[in-house]
Design an enzyme around this catalytic site. Structure first.
Site, PDB file in Angstrom:
ATOM      1  N   ARG A  51       0.870  -1.173   0.000  1.00  0.00           N
ATOM      2  CA  ARG A  51       0.000   0.000   0.000  1.00  0.00           C
ATOM      3  C   ARG A  51       0.905   1.219   0.000  1.00  0.00           C
ATOM      4  NH1 ARG A  51      -2.609   4.172   0.109  1.00  0.00           N
ATOM      5  NH2 ARG A  51      -4.746   4.404   0.820  1.00  0.00           N
ATOM      6  N   GLU A  59     -10.807   4.531  -6.577  1.00  0.00           N
ATOM      7  CA  GLU A  59     -11.021   3.093  -6.556  1.00  0.00           C
ATOM      8  C   GLU A  59     -11.441   2.575  -7.927  1.00  0.00           C
ATOM      9  OE1 GLU A  59     -10.390   1.266  -3.864  1.00  0.00           O
ATOM     10  OE2 GLU A  59      -9.870   3.074  -2.745  1.00  0.00           O
ATOM     11  N   ARG A  95      -0.868  -5.374   4.912  1.00  0.00           N
ATOM     12  CA  ARG A  95      -0.144  -4.953   3.713  1.00  0.00           C
ATOM     13  C   ARG A  95       1.121  -4.208   4.129  1.00  0.00           C
ATOM     14  NH1 ARG A  95      -5.025  -1.659   0.946  1.00  0.00           N
ATOM     15  NH2 ARG A  95      -4.857  -0.743   3.012  1.00  0.00           N
TER      16      ARG A  95
END
Length: 165
Positions: A51, A59, A95
């Protein structure tokens, strides 16, 4: 004579932790792009989800979402990626959190400068936040990407809330 003091092993562990350096950066290759602020990178033979720190990109399904994903793909494809970490190395989804570089160029900054992501402070990982906010101001002034239309209709965060699965 061997010491039976229980503090000795603890002190040795502390000393080892102080001497053994923590990796501040790693290198890898692009495996796939999830969206404008998330990608998968192959590091030492393992696929790691990364990330990007300090940004929030549109998105999948949101306006400019495909353009942001495409930008990341073209920026990283076939190149060595250097991942620089900040204070927190993982988020709540496990992440890796990183600033990603190709050559001397930071992906996090480049996508904001193109007007395809917003700068966003995620404490405590704010080492390059001033740089990212400057890139956003420059993109807005130059009417890059979604700044041509004055910004996004909804921020990525607002879009996620409205479009929960």
């Amino acid at each position: 004579m061997i010491s039976r003091n229980p503090l000795i092993p603890c002190l040795l562990l502390v000393l080892i932790c102080l001497v053994v350096p923590v990796k501040a950066a790693e290198t890898g290759r692009l495996h796939s792009v999830i969206d404008g602020d998330s990608l998968e990178v192959v590091i030492e033979g393992k696929v790691v989800e990364v990330r990007l720190i300090g940004i929030d990109a549109p998105e999948w399904g949101q306006e400019y979402g495909l353009a942001a994903k495409s930008f990341v793909l073209h920026f990283c494809l076939g190149k060595e990626l250097k991942l620089e970490y900040d204070k927190d190395r993982r988020d709540r989804y496990r992440r890796s959190l990183a600033y990603v570089y190709v050559g001397g160029k930071m992906l996090n900054e480049a996508i904001v400068r193109e007007g395809l992501a917003l700068a966003f402070a995620y404490k405590p990982n704010t080492r390059h936040q001033a740089r990212l906010f400057q890139a956003q101001a420059d993109a807005r002034d130059a009417e890059q990407g979604f700044w041509q239309q004055g910004g996004l209709e909804l921020t990525p965060s607002q879009w996620r809330k409205k479009n929960r699965r």
